[in-house]
Design a protein around this motif. Structure first.
Motif, PDB file in Angstrom:
ATOM      1  N   LEU A 182       0.807  -1.231   0.000  1.00 13.87           N
ATOM      2  CA  LEU A 182       0.000   0.000   0.000  1.00 13.87           C
ATOM      3  C   LEU A 182       0.839   1.279   0.000  1.00 13.87           C
ATOM      4  CD1 LEU A 182      -3.025  -0.703   2.372  1.00 13.87           C
ATOM      5  CD2 LEU A 182      -3.110   0.042  -0.016  1.00 13.87           C
ATOM      6  N   ALA A 183       1.907   1.296   0.782  1.00 15.31           N
ATOM      7  CA  ALA A 183       2.704   2.536   0.859  1.00 15.31           C
ATOM      8  C   ALA A 183       3.273   2.883  -0.520  1.00 15.31           C
ATOM      9  CB  ALA A 183       3.822   2.393   1.888  1.00 15.31           C
ATOM     10  N   ALA A 184       3.765   1.858  -1.229  1.00 11.63           N
ATOM     11  CA  ALA A 184       4.322   2.108  -2.570  1.00 11.63           C
ATOM     12  C   ALA A 184       3.228   2.589  -3.523  1.00 11.63           C
ATOM     13  CB  ALA A 184       4.989   0.851  -3.106  1.00 11.63           C
ATOM     14  N   LEU A 185       2.025   2.019  -3.399  1.00 10.49           N
ATOM     15  CA  LEU A 185       0.934   2.437  -4.290  1.00 10.49           C
ATOM     16  C   LEU A 185       0.500   3.881  -4.015  1.00 10.49           C
ATOM     17  CD1 LEU A 185      -1.228  -0.803  -4.495  1.00 10.49           C
ATOM     18  CD2 LEU A 185      -0.181   0.425  -6.403  1.00 10.49           C
ATOM     19  N   TYR A 186       0.407   4.236  -2.735  1.00  7.53           N
ATOM     20  CA  TYR A 186       0.083   5.630  -2.397  1.00  7.53           C
ATOM     21  C   TYR A 186       1.176   6.568  -2.913  1.00  7.53           C
ATOM     22  CZ  TYR A 186      -4.012   5.405   0.712  1.00  7.53           C
ATOM     23  OH  TYR A 186      -5.278   5.283   1.224  1.00  7.53           O
ATOM     24  N   ASP A 187       2.415   6.105  -2.819  1.00  9.40           N
ATOM     25  CA  ASP A 187       3.541   6.918  -3.290  1.00  9.40           C
ATOM     26  C   ASP A 187       3.361   7.238  -4.774  1.00  9.40           C
ATOM     27  OD1 ASP A 187       5.985   8.203  -3.178  1.00  9.40           O
ATOM     28  OD2 ASP A 187       7.176   6.375  -3.358  1.00  9.40           O
ATOM     29  N   VAL A 188       3.062   6.205  -5.564  1.00  6.55           N
ATOM     30  CA  VAL A 188       2.902   6.398  -7.007  1.00  6.55           C
ATOM     31  C   VAL A 188       1.661   7.249  -7.298  1.00  6.55           C
ATOM     32  CG1 VAL A 188       2.531   5.212  -9.192  1.00  6.55           C
ATOM     33  CG2 VAL A 188       4.151   4.291  -7.556  1.00  6.55           C
ATOM     34  N   ALA A 189       0.587   7.008  -6.528  1.00  8.01           N
ATOM     35  CA  ALA A 189      -0.631   7.811  -6.719  1.00  8.01           C
ATOM     36  C   ALA A 189      -0.335   9.286  -6.446  1.00  8.01           C
ATOM     37  CB  ALA A 189      -1.744   7.308  -5.804  1.00  8.01           C
ATOM     38  N   GLY A 190       0.467   9.532  -5.443  1.00  2.00           N
ATOM     39  CA  GLY A 190       0.842  10.916  -5.125  1.00  2.00           C
ATOM     40  C   GLY A 190       1.675  11.534  -6.234  1.00  2.00           C
ATOM     41  N   LEU A 191       2.560  10.727  -6.815  1.00  2.00           N
ATOM     42  CA  LEU A 191       3.374  11.237  -7.925  1.00  2.00           C
ATOM     43  C   LEU A 191       2.496  11.563  -9.131  1.00  2.00           C
ATOM     44  CD1 LEU A 191       6.422   8.789  -7.756  1.00  2.00           C
ATOM     45  CD2 LEU A 191       6.386  11.207  -7.093  1.00  2.00           C
ATOM     46  N   ALA A 192       1.481  10.704  -9.370  1.00  2.00           N
ATOM     47  CA  ALA A 192       0.558  10.954 -10.490  1.00  2.00           C
ATOM     48  C   ALA A 192      -0.111  12.314 -10.310  1.00  2.00           C
ATOM     49  CB  ALA A 192      -0.489   9.847 -10.579  1.00  2.00           C
TER      50      ALA A 192
END
Ligand SMILES: NC(=O)c1ccc[n+]([C@@H]2O[C@H](COP(=O)([O-])OP(=O)(O)OC[C@H]3O[C@@H](n4cnc5c(N)ncnc54)[C@H](OP(=O)(O)O)[C@@H]3O)[C@@H](O)[C@H]2O)c1
Length: 309
Positions: A182-192
């Motif tokens: 989840l942390a990695a997915l939120y990270d990428v979502a934030g970058l998007a």
């Protein structure tokens, strides 16, 4: 169901009744690792450090950190180790060479990576007796140790709870859920989100510069638009979560006409029209699928599947 993570704004070390700060280890003393170790030291944690290039520990040692002679010594110095290296390959290489030191330790890996790497590293560490939390740092090194540094964690809630008092020295720490990815997915979502906002601003700036409006003149206007659009998100999220997209303020086909203007203006001004054309193409597909009378968030259906060529 509301799965919003709870933000625990607990960056500041608390006062009189606070327990003795727990010992921590930081492995990886690049720009970010040095900031992490420095924040632990400032919060009073006995801090052990290790870095492949030992000289990067000099300033921290001068500030009171203990430099472990080997990575294995660093791992066994205390119950909690924070790892912050370039990438997961480096993490696996380093931990693989110190496998015997992992049993019974808790690892918090704040190295950037993807969700599959996070889950795989969690499985790998678990087989060697380590507890594992994955994390993502949504901040730059100077912010570490302040409430502005948002640090996301995922993995077993009990492991996060056990070490939250120490982790809180790093910033505003959050536990997202048990899934290590989840942390990695939120990270990428934030970058998007970050890049989309910046790309939109650059598109508008490129257009306006063709008529002599400089970036600084446009920036306050763009900022106001971005802040206004951000206000729409909770309501639009409700539409997405309910799967119902009534056109309360604008229909997608109305937006599509404005998209055509954006493409035409970009082409006429001689600036790059790729991004406007991409957005226009996605809207055209949604309209062709019968969603023209619905509201913009209906495009989630285009975003939720690979493009079918
Ligand atoms: N800097 C930021 O603003 C920021 C923000 C958010 C997230 N992050 C993430 O934090 C992580 C670290 O970033 P950084 O800015 O600290 O990078 P950095 O300054 O380049 O430091 C990289 C660190 O990884 C170590 N390393 C690399 N390969 C290694 C290996 N094979 N074995 C042992 N150690 C190895 C380096 O050791 P040596 O010193 O020996 O080379 C150094 O300690 C990255 O995943 C990054 O994406 C950084």
């Amino acid at each position: 169901m509301n799965n919003a993570p709870e933000i625990n704004n607990s960056a500041a070390p608390s006062s009189a009744a606070a327990p003795t700060p727990a010992p921590v280890t930081v492995i990886g003393l690049g720009l970010m690792g040095q900031a992490l170790a420095g924040a632990f030291l400032r919060a009073g944690h006995p801090t052990t450090v290790w870095n492949r290039t030992a000289a990067k520990a000099d300033r921290l040692v001068a500030d009171g950190a203990h430099l472990a002679p080997t990575a294995a010594d660093a791992l066994t110095a205390g119950p909690l180790t924070i790892i912050c290296l370039t990438d997961y390959d480096a993490v696996r290489e380093l931990l693989g060479a110190s496998e015997d030191a992992l049993d019974g330790r808790t690892l918090v890996n704040l190295t950037s990576g993807d969700s599959a790497q996070a889950r795989e590293t969690a499985r790998w560490a678990g087989k060697r007796g380590a507890r594992y939390l994955d994390g993502a740092i949504m901040a730059v090194p100077p912010a570490i140790g302040t409430a502005d540094a948002v640090i996301l964690h995922s993995g077993p809630a009990a492991d996060f709870a056990a070490h939250e008092p120490a982790l809180a020295a790093l910033g505003t720490v959050t536990h997202l859920g048990e899934d290590h990815g989840l942390a990695a997915l939120y990270d990428v979502a934030g970058l998007a989100m970050m890049w989309s906002v910046l790309n939109a601003w650059l598109q508008g700036t490129a257009l306006l510069r063709t008529v002599g409006v400089d970036a600084a003149t446009y920036a306050p206007f763009a900022r106001q638009i971005a802040a206004g659009v951000a206000e729409w998100l909770p309501g639009y999220a409700e539409q997405i979560d309910s799967g119902s997209f009534p056109a309360e303020v604008s229909a997608l086909e109305t937006d599509a006409r404005a998209m055509a203007h954006m493409v035409e203006e970009s082409e006429a001004a001689g600036v790059n029209a790729e991004l406007p054309k991409l957005i226009q193409a996605m809207a055209a597909r949604a309209i062709a699928a019968g969603h023209g009378a619905e509201q913009y968030p209906v495009l989630i259906e285009e975003f939720s599947r690979p493009r079918a060529d």
